[in-house]
Design a protein around this motif. Sequence first.
Motif, PDB file in Angstrom:
ATOM      1  N   GLN A  90      54.068 -21.246  54.419  1.00 26.91           N
ATOM      2  CA  GLN A  90      53.215 -22.146  54.610  1.00 26.91           C
ATOM      3  C   GLN A  90      52.311 -22.720  54.578  1.00 26.91           C
ATOM      4  O   GLN A  90      52.295 -24.354  54.541  1.00 26.91           O
ATOM      5  CB  GLN A  90      52.248 -21.084  55.937  1.00 26.91           C
ATOM      6  N   ALA A  91      52.034 -22.090  52.552  1.00 28.44           N
ATOM      7  CA  ALA A  91      50.646 -22.965  51.962  1.00 28.44           C
ATOM      8  C   ALA A  91      50.876 -24.352  51.179  1.00 28.44           C
ATOM      9  O   ALA A  91      50.777 -25.317  51.326  1.00 28.44           O
ATOM     10  CB  ALA A  91      49.942 -22.261  51.537  1.00 28.44           C
ATOM     11  N   ARG A  92      52.335 -24.340  51.733  1.00 31.67           N
ATOM     12  CA  ARG A  92      53.404 -24.786  50.066  1.00 31.67           C
ATOM     13  C   ARG A  92      53.905 -26.032  51.079  1.00 31.67           C
ATOM     14  O   ARG A  92      54.274 -27.585  50.696  1.00 31.67           O
ATOM     15  CB  ARG A  92      54.427 -24.683  49.318  1.00 31.67           C
ATOM     16  N   SER A  93      54.002 -25.630  52.146  1.00 32.63           N
ATOM     17  CA  SER A  93      54.180 -26.746  53.338  1.00 32.63           C
ATOM     18  C   SER A  93      53.895 -28.053  53.697  1.00 32.63           C
ATOM     19  O   SER A  93      53.550 -28.862  54.018  1.00 32.63           O
ATOM     20  CB  SER A  93      55.078 -26.189  54.823  1.00 32.63           C
ATOM     21  N   LYS A  94      52.504 -27.355  53.741  1.00 32.50           N
ATOM     22  CA  LYS A  94      51.159 -28.201  54.195  1.00 32.50           C
ATOM     23  C   LYS A  94      50.634 -29.231  53.414  1.00 32.50           C
ATOM     24  O   LYS A  94      50.112 -30.283  53.361  1.00 32.50           O
ATOM     25  CB  LYS A  94      50.027 -27.371  54.481  1.00 32.50           C
ATOM     26  N   SER A  95      51.010 -28.914  52.019  1.00 32.50           N
ATOM     27  CA  SER A  95      49.951 -29.981  50.529  1.00 32.50           C
ATOM     28  C   SER A  95      51.690 -30.279  50.842  1.00 32.50           C
ATOM     29  O   SER A  95      52.469 -30.768  50.619  1.00 32.50           O
ATOM     30  CB  SER A  95      50.016 -28.753  49.502  1.00 32.50           C
TER      31      SER A  95
END
Length: 54
Positions: free
Chosen positions: A49-54
């Motif tokens: 989820q953190a990678r998809s937001k950035s």
Amino acid sequence: MNFSQLIDWAFFWKVFNNFLYSVMPFALILAAIFGLGLLLEVIIGAIKQARSKS
């Protein structure tokens, strides 16, 4: 009829305790594996989820 005299409760509890003491280590190992799997699933989901937001 009094059923408490029909069953030898002392013997029943001894057998039950023996069963618990012999099975509990295996149950704890399975619970630890399950808990570790859930923890890894949460961590991997948070990283994705953190990678998809950035």
